[in-house]
Design a protein around this motif. Structure first.
Motif, short mmCIF file in Angstrom:
data_model
loop_
_atom_site.label_atom_id
_atom_site.label_comp_id
_atom_site.label_asym_id
_atom_site.label_seq_id
_atom_site.Cartn_x
_atom_site.Cartn_y
_atom_site.Cartn_z
N LEU A 172 49.58 20.42 74.26
CA LEU A 172 50.97 20.63 74.66
C LEU A 172 51.03 21.25 76.07
O LEU A 172 51.77 20.78 76.94
CB LEU A 172 51.65 21.54 73.64
CG LEU A 172 53.17 21.57 73.61
CD1 LEU A 172 53.73 20.20 73.30
CD2 LEU A 172 53.66 22.58 72.56
N ILE A 173 50.24 22.31 76.26
CA ILE A 173 50.28 23.00 77.57
C ILE A 173 49.71 22.10 78.67
O ILE A 173 50.24 22.07 79.78
CB ILE A 173 49.52 24.36 77.48
CG1 ILE A 173 50.28 25.29 76.53
CG2 ILE A 173 49.40 25.01 78.87
CD1 ILE A 173 49.59 26.60 76.25
N GLN A 174 48.67 21.34 78.33
CA GLN A 174 48.11 20.39 79.31
C GLN A 174 49.18 19.40 79.79
O GLN A 174 49.37 19.21 80.98
CB GLN A 174 46.98 19.59 78.64
CG GLN A 174 45.63 19.88 79.23
CD GLN A 174 44.53 19.21 78.41
OE1 GLN A 174 44.80 18.39 77.52
NE2 GLN A 174 43.30 19.57 78.72
N ALA A 175 49.89 18.82 78.81
CA ALA A 175 50.91 17.82 79.14
C ALA A 175 52.01 18.45 80.00
O ALA A 175 52.49 17.85 80.97
CB ALA A 175 51.49 17.23 77.86
N LEU A 176 52.43 19.67 79.65
CA LEU A 176 53.50 20.33 80.41
C LEU A 176 53.02 20.72 81.80
O LEU A 176 53.78 20.63 82.77
CB LEU A 176 53.98 21.57 79.66
CG LEU A 176 54.88 21.29 78.46
CD1 LEU A 176 55.06 22.53 77.61
CD2 LEU A 176 56.23 20.76 78.93
N THR A 177 51.76 21.16 81.90
CA THR A 177 51.20 21.53 83.20
C THR A 177 51.22 20.33 84.14
O THR A 177 51.69 20.40 85.27
CB THR A 177 49.75 22.05 83.03
OG1 THR A 177 49.80 23.18 82.17
CG2 THR A 177 49.13 22.43 84.36
N ILE A 178 50.74 19.19 83.62
CA ILE A 178 50.70 17.97 84.44
C ILE A 178 52.12 17.58 84.84
O ILE A 178 52.39 17.27 86.01
CB ILE A 178 50.00 16.83 83.67
CG1 ILE A 178 48.52 17.17 83.50
CG2 ILE A 178 50.16 15.50 84.39
CD1 ILE A 178 47.78 16.31 82.50
N ALA A 179 53.05 17.63 83.88
CA ALA A 179 54.44 17.23 84.17
C ALA A 179 55.04 18.10 85.26
O ALA A 179 55.67 17.60 86.19
CB ALA A 179 55.28 17.30 82.90
N ASN A 180 54.84 19.41 85.16
CA ASN A 180 55.42 20.31 86.17
C ASN A 180 54.79 20.09 87.54
O ASN A 180 55.48 20.14 88.57
CB ASN A 180 55.27 21.77 85.75
CG ASN A 180 56.41 22.21 84.86
OD1 ASN A 180 57.55 22.28 85.31
ND2 ASN A 180 56.13 22.45 83.60
N LEU A 181 53.47 19.84 87.57
CA LEU A 181 52.82 19.58 88.86
C LEU A 181 53.35 18.29 89.47
O LEU A 181 53.62 18.22 90.67
CB LEU A 181 51.30 19.53 88.68
CG LEU A 181 50.63 20.88 88.33
CD1 LEU A 181 49.13 20.69 88.10
CD2 LEU A 181 50.87 21.93 89.41
#
Ligand SMILES: [Zn+2]
Length: 378
Positions: free
Chosen positions: A149-158
């Motif tokens: 979940l955090i990986q996906a959100l990190t990529i999305a925000n970047l």
């Protein structure tokens, strides 16, 4: 993701979405299209989640991702809005829709420095969120599903942060380019046009990048091309719009109510429409004003309503029945011009306005259509 230029043309309570709350006193609306996208995101993300948790819990986690994704976009917009508010620029609303979010900031920043800060705040917040996600992943031991979940959100925000920093309007990066050119040249208009053209270059670059990636990539070639074309056309249209708005702004100082006014004939309330039209034609007037017993204007006959009334019906219709009653905002001084005129019209949108002399005498009628024609040539 993209932020609209200040808009003065949207008024009234009608909103393309559901009010979700008022963080910092700013109303946040979510467009109904978002719910469709949330379902699509949930369904597409769920198979990855299902490798770590059982169904149906996996759907809940996937839905949480969709919601957090938009919360990230919301934080990006709040970044713009809060900085704008610090500079005294009113923020009407934040709307989240299918392509991201829009902050409706009602005025342009007055200096290039402020323009830069308002534009940079959104991407900065996205990049900080991305960095925070990355640090969490590196430092905190988490269960596999939380890592996903955090990986996906990190990529999305970047991606949101970097994409919005592409240097062309209508993206935040374009506003940063505009602030820089404005600072260097001291001319806001030149800056907008330059940043608009930079936006067109970015659009073409995105299209070329999409084509290159689709040739070198293995699967999903068409998806890459279609996605790149969508994003490129979105940027191209926004860039063109920014250039057009700059040209329109050039014309605002030339606007002059007296010069645009139509001559008006006055008719008593009970005058049949056919007779009123005949008198207007005879006098070479472009508008009809209905007056009361004491010759005081009561309203302006709507030109659209006249055109919509068939010729054979006109003798049987009172001119007064096709009249829009005068609101105080529809009465303007004959000498109003430029920004003042634009402000007066956006405060009280109408198709016709009554122009009066300082003495209170009727000068004529200003049709909104005639103002639009001035801008149509831009
Ligand atoms: Zn932004």
């Amino acid at each position: 993701m993209a932020d609209s230029a200040p808009r003065g043309d949207e008024s009234g309570p009608a909103r393309p979405g559901i009010l979700m709350g008022r963080p910092f006193g700013i109303p946040v609306y979510v467009s109904p299209t978002w719910f469709v996208v949330a379902i699509v995101i949930t369904v597409m993300f769920e198979p990855q989640v299902a490798e770590h948790v059982h169904r149906p819990l996996s759907y809940v986690v996937a839905l949480a991702y969709a919601i957090l994704l938009y919360a990230s976009v919301l934080l990006h917009e709040i970044g713009h809005s809060v900085v704008a508010r610090c500079f005294g620029l009113p923020v009407r609303a934040i709307t989240l829709h299918i392509l991201g979010g829009v902050s409706e900031i009602e005025q342009e920043p007055r200096t290039p420095g402020r323009e830069f800060l308002v534009a940079a705040a959104g991407p900065l917040l996205s990049l900080v969120l991305g960095a925070a996600g990355y640090v969490t992943l590196v430092l905190v031991p988490l269960p596999a599903v939380a890592v996903l979940l955090i990986q996906a959100l990190t990529i999305a925000n970047l991606i949101v942060g970097v994409f919005n920093l592409l240097p062309g309007l209508p993206l935040d990066g374009g506003r940063i380019v505009r602030a820089a050119v404005w600072k260097l040249t001291g001319r806001q208009r030149t800056a907008t046009v330059a940043a608009g053209w930079a936006g067109r270059v970015v659009a073409v670059a995105v299209l070329i990048l999409g084509a290159v990636l689709s040739v070198s990539g293995d699967g999903g070639r068409w998806l890459t091309v279609i996605w790149a074309a969508l994003v490129a056309s979105f940027i191209w249209v926004g860039a063109g719009e920014a250039i057009r708005v700059a040209r329109i702004r050039d014309r605002i100082p030339l606007l002059n109510a007296r010069a645009l006014a139509r001559r008006a004939v006055r008719v008593p309330q009970s005058t049949p429409l056919a007779e009123a039209v005949r008198r207007a034609q005879e006098a070479g007037a472009g508008a009809i004003v209905v007056v009361g017993h004491d010759d005081d204007p009561l309203g302006i006959v709507s030109e659209t309503a006249v055109i919509a009334t068939p010729e054979h019906r006109r003798p049987w219709v009172d001119a007064a029945s096709l009249t829009r009653t005068l609101d105080p905002g529809m009465i303007l001084p004959a000498d109003i011009s430029g920004e003042d005129l634009v402000a007066a019209i956006s405060r009280a949108p109408a198709s016709e306005y009554l122009l009066v002399e300082p003495t209170g005498e009727l000068y004529g009628v200003l049709a909104a259509e005639d103002i639009s024609k001035t801008f149509a040539r831009a």
